[in-house]
Design an enzyme around this catalytic site. Sequence first.
Site, PDB file in Angstrom:
ATOM      1  N   GLY A  65      41.473  46.670  49.889  1.00  0.00           N
ATOM      2  CA  GLY A  65      42.489  47.903  50.212  1.00  0.00           C
ATOM      3  C   GLY A  65      42.903  48.734  49.119  1.00  0.00           C
ATOM      4  O   GLY A  65      42.607  48.490  47.974  1.00  0.00           O
ATOM      5  N   CYS A  66      43.331  49.999  49.681  1.00  0.00           N
ATOM      6  CA  CYS A  66      43.653  50.923  48.872  1.00  0.00           C
ATOM      7  C   CYS A  66      44.889  50.632  47.711  1.00  0.00           C
ATOM      8  O   CYS A  66      44.751  50.770  46.633  1.00  0.00           O
ATOM      9  CB  CYS A  66      44.083  52.068  49.482  1.00  0.00           C
ATOM     10  SG  CYS A  66      45.501  52.108  50.680  1.00  0.00           S
TER      11      CYS A  66
END
Length: 309
Positions: free
Chosen positions: A114-115
């Site tokens: 995930g970012c």
Amino acid sequence: MARTVFIDGAAGTTGLEIRERLHGRSEFDLVALDDARRKEPAARAEALNAADFAILCLPDDAAREAVTLIEPGSRVRVIDASSAHRVAPGWVFGFPELVGRDTVAQAARVSNPGCYSTGFIALLAPLVAAGLLPADWPYTCNAVSGYSGGGKTLIERFEGDHDIAWRGYALGLGHKHVPEMQQCCGLAIPPIFSPAVIPAHRGMVTEIPLPLAAMARAASAETLRFALTEFYAGSRIITMGEEPLFGEILLRRSREPSDRMELFVFASADGSQARLVALLDNLGKGASGAAVQSLNLMAGLDETAGLRL
């Protein structure tokens, strides 16, 4: 011979940015479905099973469905950009700097980080693994992101309502990035994660505050900085940032796309407190750039090919 790549969900933000990074590259042939067929299970199944690589740029449920469409014995190797498989057994976490480039290169199933968790894990995982920070501390993470990571609905909301200055969310403390943040850093306690969105299209800052004086078995800020510098010394993607001008870090609305990530360690004058900070592009190393990095490795290529560094 060029390898075939099917991007399932190529019309979304992540898919479009992956296509841009692969455009004009002779190593890959992109397989595309027209608008009339891209949501048909039969057409998707055919494209998935015929490709050398598939990149899933889909909501979680659709990504899980896509995996079920892959036939036993199919040669296709998968990179999932959703959060559906990030802590799932049998999937390699697509963070080559941490899990090993050879591990990603040999994997059949890779889940993109995930970012937000990319910054958190990059900062904390090496330090906990080295015993420089305790695994049983109740860590917190504060982060802001550009609105492009929220998909079509959030993009339309921010671009249609220019009065929004800040959007805090996940107030129920159940953000989907937390499991991978905890697992990849080897933490005994889930971190308290406070994400927010700002009126900029792209860009992200992730921060972990450290009350070092109150933490047993915590190294000094100088030691933490040196350890991160050494850990990422061989990376052209993750680097230690320079001392910022005027003592501030800025996210600009005019920020150009980038697949780099910069790490910082700031400390109080007496060394009793520190701030670990990661600066990255939520659509770059936080999404599309990470997927292309893994694809490059899986295809036996230089990991930075096609990336914006």
